[in-house]
Write a protein that holds these residues in place. Sequence first.
Motif, short mmCIF file in Angstrom:
data_model
loop_
_atom_site.label_atom_id
_atom_site.label_comp_id
_atom_site.label_asym_id
_atom_site.label_seq_id
_atom_site.Cartn_x
_atom_site.Cartn_y
_atom_site.Cartn_z
N GLY A 78 0.83 -1.20 0.00
CA GLY A 78 0.00 0.00 0.00
C GLY A 78 0.87 1.25 0.00
N ILE A 80 0.90 5.23 0.49
CA ILE A 80 0.10 6.23 1.18
C ILE A 80 0.11 7.51 0.36
CG2 ILE A 80 -0.16 7.56 3.30
CD1 ILE A 80 1.39 5.16 4.66
N GLU A 89 -5.45 11.04 4.09
CA GLU A 89 -4.53 10.07 3.54
C GLU A 89 -5.29 8.84 3.07
OE1 GLU A 89 -1.47 9.04 6.32
OE2 GLU A 89 -0.32 10.84 5.88
N LYS A 90 -4.92 8.34 1.88
CA LYS A 90 -5.52 7.12 1.35
C LYS A 90 -4.38 6.18 0.96
CE LYS A 90 -7.89 8.46 -2.17
NZ LYS A 90 -8.83 8.65 -3.27
N LYS A 91 -4.70 4.90 0.93
CA LYS A 91 -3.72 3.92 0.48
C LYS A 91 -4.14 3.40 -0.89
CE LYS A 91 -1.93 2.19 4.80
NZ LYS A 91 -1.83 1.04 5.69
N LYS A 92 -3.20 3.38 -1.78
CA LYS A 92 -3.41 2.76 -3.10
C LYS A 92 -2.58 1.49 -3.11
CE LYS A 92 -3.22 3.31 -7.94
NZ LYS A 92 -2.55 3.65 -9.08
N TYR A 93 -3.25 0.37 -3.36
CA TYR A 93 -2.58 -0.93 -3.29
C TYR A 93 -2.11 -1.39 -4.66
CZ TYR A 93 -4.25 -1.20 1.46
OH TYR A 93 -4.46 -0.95 2.79
N TRP A 121 5.08 3.73 2.22
CA TRP A 121 4.44 2.48 1.83
C TRP A 121 4.39 1.53 3.02
CZ3 TRP A 121 7.47 -1.93 2.20
CH2 TRP A 121 8.85 -1.71 2.35
N THR A 122 3.48 0.57 2.93
CA THR A 122 3.37 -0.47 3.94
C THR A 122 3.10 -1.80 3.24
OG1 THR A 122 0.99 -0.17 4.18
CG2 THR A 122 2.40 1.08 5.68
#
Length: 148
Positions: A78, A80, A89-93, A121-122
């Motif tokens: 993901g 951020i 904040e949103k996560k794009k995978y 990133w995560t």
Amino acid sequence: MSWFECKVTYEKEIAESGKVQKVHEYYLVDALTFTEAEERMSGEMENRGPFRLDSVKKVNYSETFFNNGQLFYKAKVGFIQLDEKNGVEKKKYTYMLVQANDFRDALEELEKQMKTTLADWTVASIAETQLVDAFRYEAPEAKPAEAQ
């Protein structure tokens, strides 16, 4: 180039028992089209005797990290991002493929490769795949000019 996952069925001698058994294996092929993926997979399998190409499907790996590992892991990463309209904040995978010997190696290789990334990133997940091998595109060797 795109990646295509190919499911192949053929008869294989099982090393432990010495018996010949029908197996279903998954391979990854680097190709431009489904037709090219099917053709390349057929070329890779032709020396193994009769086989059946059961399916070809396009897979979306944004990055692939190959090394000498025995297994392939699919990592969901993901990134951020800041939604400037809402200030949230949103996560794009995105999905990445990592070749490694075990889960720990896959995580370490992913972290090593991502060190140069400037974005936050995560790792959302890492899972072992059923892939047996990956066939990357190799440009044909240039033929030398014939002597006149």
